[in-house]
Design an enzyme around this catalytic site. Structure first.
Site, mmCIF file in Angstrom:
data_model
loop_
_atom_site.group_PDB
_atom_site.id
_atom_site.type_symbol
_atom_site.label_atom_id
_atom_site.label_comp_id
_atom_site.label_asym_id
_atom_site.label_seq_id
_atom_site.Cartn_x
_atom_site.Cartn_y
_atom_site.Cartn_z
ATOM 1 N N GLN A 8 -6.739 1.855 -2.251
ATOM 2 C CA GLN A 8 -5.483 2.315 -1.651
ATOM 3 C C GLN A 8 -5.714 3.543 -0.777
ATOM 4 O O GLN A 8 -5.150 3.657 0.314
ATOM 5 C CB GLN A 8 -4.485 2.655 -2.758
ATOM 6 C CG GLN A 8 -3.201 3.286 -2.268
ATOM 7 C CD GLN A 8 -2.331 2.330 -1.481
ATOM 8 O OE1 GLN A 8 -1.996 1.259 -1.978
ATOM 9 N NE2 GLN A 8 -1.968 2.698 -0.260
ATOM 10 N N HIS A 48 -7.374 4.765 -7.894
ATOM 11 C CA HIS A 48 -6.899 3.711 -6.988
ATOM 12 C C HIS A 48 -7.608 3.880 -5.636
ATOM 13 O O HIS A 48 -6.977 4.128 -4.606
ATOM 14 C CB HIS A 48 -5.386 3.823 -6.825
ATOM 15 C CG HIS A 48 -4.723 2.570 -6.362
ATOM 16 N ND1 HIS A 48 -5.417 1.456 -5.935
ATOM 17 C CD2 HIS A 48 -3.393 2.250 -6.250
ATOM 18 C CE1 HIS A 48 -4.575 0.516 -5.584
ATOM 19 N NE2 HIS A 48 -3.338 0.970 -5.767
ATOM 20 N N ASP A 99 4.395 8.716 -5.541
ATOM 21 C CA ASP A 99 4.196 7.441 -6.230
ATOM 22 C C ASP A 99 5.226 7.368 -7.348
ATOM 23 O O ASP A 99 5.924 8.343 -7.652
ATOM 24 C CB ASP A 99 2.767 7.361 -6.783
ATOM 25 C CG ASP A 99 2.434 5.980 -7.337
ATOM 26 O OD1 ASP A 99 3.068 4.998 -6.891
ATOM 27 O OD2 ASP A 99 1.561 5.875 -8.211
ATOM 28 N N CYS A 135 2.598 4.457 -1.732
ATOM 29 C CA CYS A 135 1.743 3.267 -1.826
ATOM 30 C C CYS A 135 2.520 2.000 -2.152
ATOM 31 O O CYS A 135 1.976 0.908 -1.999
ATOM 32 C CB CYS A 135 0.638 3.492 -2.854
ATOM 33 S SG CYS A 135 1.244 3.625 -4.553
ATOM 34 N N ARG A 172 -3.685 -1.652 4.309
ATOM 35 C CA ARG A 172 -4.421 -2.189 3.173
ATOM 36 C C ARG A 172 -5.323 -3.346 3.621
ATOM 37 O O ARG A 172 -6.471 -3.471 3.177
ATOM 38 C CB ARG A 172 -3.453 -2.678 2.083
ATOM 39 C CG ARG A 172 -2.701 -1.598 1.339
ATOM 40 C CD ARG A 172 -3.598 -0.823 0.402
ATOM 41 N NE ARG A 172 -4.185 -1.647 -0.637
ATOM 42 C CZ ARG A 172 -3.623 -1.901 -1.811
ATOM 43 N NH1 ARG A 172 -2.431 -1.384 -2.105
ATOM 44 N NH2 ARG A 172 -4.246 -2.651 -2.699
ATOM 45 N N ARG A 202 -8.010 -5.548 -10.651
ATOM 46 C CA ARG A 202 -6.805 -4.705 -10.760
ATOM 47 C C ARG A 202 -6.445 -4.709 -12.237
ATOM 48 O O ARG A 202 -5.855 -5.674 -12.751
ATOM 49 C CB ARG A 202 -5.677 -5.269 -9.891
ATOM 50 C CG ARG A 202 -4.383 -4.454 -9.916
ATOM 51 C CD ARG A 202 -3.362 -5.067 -8.966
ATOM 52 N NE ARG A 202 -2.031 -4.507 -9.149
ATOM 53 C CZ ARG A 202 -1.551 -3.448 -8.506
ATOM 54 N NH1 ARG A 202 -2.316 -2.823 -7.630
ATOM 55 N NH2 ARG A 202 -0.329 -3.021 -8.726
#
Length: 360
Positions: free
Chosen positions: A185, A182, A273, A313, A341, A155
């Site tokens: 996700q 991403h 987001d 998310c 997730r 990450r």
């Protein structure tokens, strides 16, 4: 309103629609509802496990898998959520390094718990400990980790960092987040969408509103793989990455870019987001002014399809891209999405690592 590419769809092999385990878990909790007995899952055995379809490969982008491989991963994620993997530990004896340049709640917890549930072990490494590119060259970190662990999840700030890790490590490298994409996700997002609409999503309208960031880019990639009609609604100057848009052009898939908020109307899936991602704090005031009006509210949710859903998310910056009343709205699946997730990333790790044997 701008159209990108030509009208051609990428088809996805359909399979039986998964049961909504989130809904099943809640059944019988209301005072006026009769308890519902959940059917016991059919447990898999070592002999009935699906074949890993991406064994030994990297996962830096959703386009690192084919539509058929995505279908296999999604089917596995649904199966895991139904509890069918409880009797098997297919990653026993294997380890994954979780490398974090950015803070994390969902990514850290779900990869760690997921690896444990599959029988393996996760070790979390912060950038304070590693110093990617500062204390040590990224290539040296990769060459060390490949001697000890069986996969790496990163990450990180830059997609280039993941590409360098993958180039120099002879083990799978997973993109847990970068400035560009991403993809892990999006696996959880589409598992959530399939729980609502089934596995054939061709023609479903997915509308992303807000910053044309890594989430918007990965939504475009998933549109290529699944045949969803993806619309990205952004203020002028905040559009998705041009290279990602070219991926859609090369695939012959329609992506709609617009600044018009009316594009939200009738959406099957409305997604947003944060306006200000980690590392963009210096732009906070400019971005807040640019994104005025792009906030997802309960009133906006009233304009999407009657059976439409809202996804985010997380973490949410309430008062900016959305409000608490939206994440708590009946159309919200934000916390189901967060739960997924765990299942989607377990499925991904299995399909990348399931053919590996312990080296000790």
């Amino acid at each position: 309103m701008t159209k990108v590419a030509r009208p051609k769809k990428t088809q996805v092999q359909a399979s039986a629609a998964p049961k909504k385990s989130g809904a099943a878990r809640k059944a019988g909790t209301k005072k006026d509802a009769a308890p519902v007995a959940a059917a016991a899952p059919v447990l898999l055995t070592p002999d009935t496990l699906p074949k890993p379809v991406m064994a030994g490969r990297d996962f830096l982008s959703n386009l690192d898998m084919t539509a058929a491989e995505l279908r296999a991963v999604m089917d596995t994620a649904h199966s895991m959520k139904r509890g069918e993997w409880r009797a098997v530990k297919p990653l026993a004896g294997l380890s994954i390094a979780l490398v974090f340049e950015k803070a994390s709640l969902r990514t850290r917890t779900t990869f760690d718990v997921g690896m444990y549930q599959l029988g393996g072990h996760a070790i979390t490494l912060s950038n304070t400990e590693i110093g990617l590119g500062t204390r040590e060259r990224v290539s040296d970190v990769a060459r060390n980790l490949e001697r000890w662990v069986d996969a790496v999840m990163g990450r990180v700030y830059l997609q280039q960092t993941l590409q360098e890790l993958a180039q120099h490590a002879a083990i799978p490298v997973i993109n847990g987040l970068s400035d560009m994409l991403h993809p892990a996700q999006l696996l959880a997002d589409y598992q959530t969408i399939e729980e609502e609409f089934g596995t054939d999503l061709r023609g479903r309208r997915v509308v992303y509103i807000g910053d044309g960031n890594n989430l918007a880019n990965s939504h475009i990639h998933m549109g290529i793989l699944t045949g969803t009609d993806v619309t990205v609604v952004t203020p002028v100057g905040y559009e998705p990455n041009a290279g990602v848009l070219m991926d859609a052009v090369r695939a012959g898939v329609n992506i709609t870019l617009t600044n018009d908020l009316a594009a939200v109307q009738g959406a099957d899936v409305l997604y947003t987001d944060v306006w200000i991602s980690m590392g963009q704090e210096a732009e906070a005031d400019i971005r807040r002014r640019a994104f005025q009006g792009y906030q997802v509210t309960p009133e906006m949710l009233d304009t999407i399809a009657p059976d439409g859903i809202f996804l985010h998310c997380l973490p949410a910056h309430y008062g900016e891209e959305t409000v608490p009343e939206a994440t708590e709205h009946p159309k919200s699946r934000v916390f189901d999405q967060a739960e997924n997730r765990l299942h989607a990333q377990k499925a991904l790790m299995y399909h990348l690592m399931g053919d590996l044997k312990p080296r000790w």
